[in-house]
Scaffold this motif. Structure first.
Motif, PDB file in Angstrom:
ATOM      1  N   VAL A 220     -14.688  56.126  22.810  1.00 50.81           N
ATOM      2  CA  VAL A 220     -15.116  54.815  22.314  1.00 50.81           C
ATOM      3  C   VAL A 220     -15.053  53.769  23.421  1.00 50.81           C
ATOM      4  O   VAL A 220     -15.924  52.897  23.518  1.00 50.81           O
ATOM      5  N   ALA A 221     -14.029  53.873  24.279  1.00 57.49           N
ATOM      6  CA  ALA A 221     -13.918  52.932  25.395  1.00 57.49           C
ATOM      7  C   ALA A 221     -15.118  53.048  26.322  1.00 57.49           C
ATOM      8  O   ALA A 221     -15.700  52.043  26.749  1.00 57.49           O
ATOM      9  N   GLY A 226     -20.095  50.695  28.362  1.00 57.95           N
ATOM     10  CA  GLY A 226     -21.521  50.804  28.676  1.00 57.95           C
ATOM     11  C   GLY A 226     -22.326  49.776  27.905  1.00 57.95           C
ATOM     12  O   GLY A 226     -23.186  49.085  28.457  1.00 57.95           O
ATOM     13  N   GLY A 227     -22.029  49.667  26.616  1.00 59.11           N
ATOM     14  CA  GLY A 227     -22.733  48.706  25.761  1.00 59.11           C
ATOM     15  C   GLY A 227     -22.527  47.281  26.249  1.00 59.11           C
ATOM     16  O   GLY A 227     -23.464  46.489  26.302  1.00 59.11           O
ATOM     17  N   PHE A 228     -21.289  46.982  26.640  1.00 59.06           N
ATOM     18  CA  PHE A 228     -20.970  45.646  27.150  1.00 59.06           C
ATOM     19  C   PHE A 228     -21.826  45.308  28.366  1.00 59.06           C
ATOM     20  O   PHE A 228     -22.424  44.225  28.443  1.00 59.06           O
ATOM     21  N   ALA A 229     -21.911  46.257  29.309  1.00 59.38           N
ATOM     22  CA  ALA A 229     -22.676  46.006  30.534  1.00 59.38           C
ATOM     23  C   ALA A 229     -24.145  45.734  30.206  1.00 59.38           C
ATOM     24  O   ALA A 229     -24.753  44.803  30.753  1.00 59.38           O
ATOM     25  N   VAL A 265     -28.593  49.965  21.617  1.00 58.54           N
ATOM     26  CA  VAL A 265     -27.238  49.816  22.160  1.00 58.54           C
ATOM     27  C   VAL A 265     -26.245  49.454  21.060  1.00 58.54           C
ATOM     28  O   VAL A 265     -25.161  50.042  20.960  1.00 58.54           O
ATOM     29  N   THR A 266     -26.623  48.492  20.205  1.00 54.27           N
ATOM     30  CA  THR A 266     -25.680  48.082  19.155  1.00 54.27           C
ATOM     31  C   THR A 266     -25.469  49.222  18.160  1.00 54.27           C
ATOM     32  O   THR A 266     -24.367  49.386  17.637  1.00 54.27           O
ATOM     33  N   SER A 267     -26.502  50.023  17.909  1.00 48.58           N
ATOM     34  CA  SER A 267     -26.338  51.148  16.988  1.00 48.58           C
ATOM     35  C   SER A 267     -25.393  52.192  17.566  1.00 48.58           C
ATOM     36  O   SER A 267     -24.559  52.751  16.848  1.00 48.58           O
ATOM     37  N   GLY A 271     -21.983  53.062  15.834  1.00 50.70           N
ATOM     38  CA  GLY A 271     -21.752  54.467  15.522  1.00 50.70           C
ATOM     39  C   GLY A 271     -20.424  54.945  16.094  1.00 50.70           C
ATOM     40  O   GLY A 271     -19.640  55.618  15.408  1.00 50.70           O
ATOM     41  N   ALA A 272     -20.153  54.582  17.335  1.00 51.84           N
ATOM     42  CA  ALA A 272     -18.904  54.992  17.972  1.00 51.84           C
ATOM     43  C   ALA A 272     -17.703  54.389  17.246  1.00 51.84           C
ATOM     44  O   ALA A 272     -16.727  55.077  16.936  1.00 51.84           O
ATOM     45  N   ALA A 273     -17.795  53.095  16.934  1.00 56.25           N
ATOM     46  CA  ALA A 273     -16.676  52.419  16.276  1.00 56.25           C
ATOM     47  C   ALA A 273     -16.421  53.015  14.894  1.00 56.25           C
ATOM     48  O   ALA A 273     -15.282  53.331  14.531  1.00 56.25           O
TER      49      ALA A 273
END
Lengths: 358, 291
Positions: A220-221, A226-229, A265-267, A271-273
């Motif tokens: 998840v990290a 990756g999503g943050f970047a 990206v948000t999906s 999904g990960a969270a």
């Protein structure tokens, strides 16, 4: 933010009036860094308290100094992964909330409210039941959660469009319907599986950070980072999208490409969270809203600020969840929803007239 | 990145370089040839051909639903035309990438909703976005351009105010200042005077006339106010049902006969003794004059 001095002098040529405070005129690098440093400090303090407190008394000093102590074993085996997971999931949910709100130009949009988390949870539950006997479900579950979340995102977005325009109220109503739909689908599955799965499904409906593995934390990290970047790289485009699709286009934004990127990206992030912690609602609503009123609407600050603020908020919520009625535990999703429900109404009353045309 | 982009991206060199590739004032900056565009299966603009020239202000007038805004959207690149061509500096519009286009052409829509509480200065600074990379903060140079644009539209005192707290007219001026901060060669403005009082209408057209003159900017505006078109525009396109009903100097495009046919009502066209410009008044169904 009064402690952060403006980094540049006024350049208006003496025409300015003394009225408006300079620091709120626009976002400078100095202001952004100051805000982030403050949020970082809040996160550190919150996380330290969360590591120190719990159903078992624990000394952080002993744990750090003595590798063989029981304190160390509890800290590293139980509390550290839990606090980290809470921080990462909270960061992800708040960043996703901020990005989705910009994309649909609606301060009430959020993964949980729009039914995207619900879709992800259904995907995760289904994958768990169907693939549990084959093993390897720690890959399949997040992938299915992502797939179902993306499907929900696209469906909600398409259905909320009326004659090519994204209607704010329709969007929220479609979200309500999706939430009800996914909730019912999960209940349906719940009613036909055995008792072992029933517990897991309840967990998905309410959200919890109970006993994550280091392996899960790492996955998840990585996805969150990756999503943050990627979101940070689109921060200026998200600012321009606040002016509308046409205006953003006129200012050089490839609107469709940005929208596609942010949706995917948000999906992935939701999904990960969801696949590790279930449905935790309202973090993505409360945190960006509070940060916007503190630091302004610029997404170049809002996205990283949401990461730190969301982490601190969720770690605090989880701390309440596991200490309020210790040694028993509340689901953290219940805590965030208890805060979030009234907050949603508050924002709706405050902003509704202005932003939603109510 | 092609050659024209790098030229336009260099601040300071803007004017000279732009003039070099677009030619002298009066050269055609934006040209539409037999443009047809619309929504769904309804054509809102039919076979319209116009030039927007550097240094001039072109007014697009006509009744409600005549296709003025659709024409402007197509010219801006936001709406893909069904047929016909649009050229910016003799190059098809479709060949430009969005950012390159945004550095040369600014568009201000009729309505300007803003989703979040950005300040007036932040909105104007957004005009600098096409000149900046994704990660960069605005430089002192960008800030200076934005502050000058605010000052030009009489907004300096409102720089730190949230855009939602401004009146309709103030908000409109913020968006015009944003367009100016883009430092465009072509400005397309949809009903820029809609929410403005008399003084600010005069000021805004004064500003854009000045910009046309000093920066050789090409300005196209849609308007309801025929007298404003007569007073401020170098040339006028009169539209009806999506097609051009008159095109040329105000005296040529807006004759009493043409206006009568387009608006379907009797129109008086005379001269305003104070300015010498056309004075256009409706005649239809008057109140009986007092004896």
């Amino acid at each position: 933010m009064s402690g952060v001095a403006p980094i540049r002098e006024r350049q208006g040529g003496g025409l300015d009036e003394a009225g408006a405070p300079e620091t709120h005129d626009y976002l400078t690098r100095g202001r952004a860094l100051g805000a982030l440093a403050m949020l970082g400090a809040i996160l550190l303090v919150t996380a330290s308290v969360a590591l120190a407190c719990g159903s078992v008394h624990l000394s952080l000093l002993t744990a750090l100094n003595d590798p063989a102590s029981a304190d160390r074993a509890i800290l590293m085996g139980v509390r550290m992964p839990r606090v980290l997971m809470g921080a990462i999931v909270g960061a992800v949910l708040a960043m996703v909330g901020a990005a989705l709100q910009a994309l649909v130009r609606n301060p009430l949009a959020e993964g949980g409210i729009l039914g995207i988390s619900g879709g992800g949870a259904f995907g995760a539950v289904l994958a768990m039941i169907l693939f549990s006997q084959f093993g390897g479900s720690d890959v399949v579950v997040p992938v299915c959660a992502f797939g179902a979340a993306l499907l929900s995102t696209l469906a909600v977005y398409r259905l909320a469009q009326v004659e090519g325009r994204l209607e704010p109220l329709t969007l929220l109503l479609v979200g309500v319907i999706f939430n009800a739909f996914w909730g019912a689908a999960i209940m349906l599955v719940n009613s036909v599986v055995n008792f072992y799965f029933t517990h897991s499904i309840l967990f998905w409906l309410m959200g919890s950070f109970e006993a994550p593995t280091w392996h899960e934390v790492a996955i998840v990290a990585a996805l969150g980072a990756g999503g943050f970047a990627i979101l940070l790289g689109r921060a200026r485009d998200l600012n321009l999208l606040s002016l509308g699709d046409d205006e953003a286009t006129h200012l050089g934004v490839e609107v469709d490409a940005v929208r596609r990127t942010v949706f995917i990206v948000t999906s992935v992030m939701i999904g990960a969270a969801v696949s590790v912690s279930g449905v935790i609602t309202f973090v993505g609503l409360i945190v960006p809203h509070m940060l916007r009123s503190l630091f302004g609407a610029d997404h170049r600050l809002l996205i990283p600020a949401a990461m730190l603020g969301g982490a601190a908020f969720t770690v605090a919520a989880d701390l309440i969840a596991r200490t309020a009625i210790a040694p028993a535990e509340l689901p953290v999703g219940a805590i965030t929803a208890l805060c979030g429900g009234p907050f949603f109404i508050y924002v709706l009353r405050q902003e509704g007239r202005r932003t939603l045309g109510l | 990145m092609d050659g024209t982009e790098t030229i336009a991206a260099r601040p300071g060199a803007d004017n000279a370089a732009a003039r070099e590739c677009l030619g002298a004032p009066d050269a055609v900056a934006l040209r539409a040839i037999k443009l047809t565009a619309g929504y769904g299966n309804r054509a809102a603009v039919r076979e319209v051909s116009i030039d927007v020239r550097r240094g001039e202000l072109l007014a697009i007038v006509g009744p409600n639903g005549a296709g003025k805004s659709t024409l402007l959207r197509a010219l801006s690149g936001a709406l893909r035309p069904w047929s016909g061509t649009i050229e910016l500096a003799s190059r098809p519009l479709a060949e430009y990438d969005r950012r390159a286009l945004a550095r040369r052409m600014a568009t201000v829509a009729q309505e300007n909703p803003v989703a979040f509480r950005f300040t007036a200065l932040e909105v104007v600074l957004m005009g600098r976005a096409p000149h900046l990379g994704a990660w960069r903060f605005e430089s002192a140079h960008d800030l200076q351009i934005a502050r000058e644009a605010l000052a030009r539209f009489d907004l300096t005192a409102l720089a730190g105010r949230a855009i939602q707290e401004l009146s309709g007219g103030e908000r409109k001026r913020v968006f015009l200042a944003r367009a100016l901060a883009q430092e465009p060669e072509v400005a397309l403005l949809d009903e820029p005077s809609a929410f403005l009082d008399l003084r600010h209408v005069a000021e805004i057209f004064g500003r854009f006339r000045e910009l046309a003159a000093t920066r050789a900017m090409a300005v196209a505006v849609t308007l309801h106010d025929l007298n404003a078109a007569a007073l401020y525009a170098d040339r006028v396109l009169l539209m009806k049902d999506g097609a051009a009903a008159g095109y040329g100097r105000p005296e040529e495009a807006m004759t009493a006969e043409r206006l009568g046919a387009v608006y379907d009502t009797e129109v008086y066209v005379g001269r305003n003794p104070a300015t010498g410009a056309l004075a256009i008044l409706p005649i239809g169904a008057p109140r009986r004059p007092a004896v």
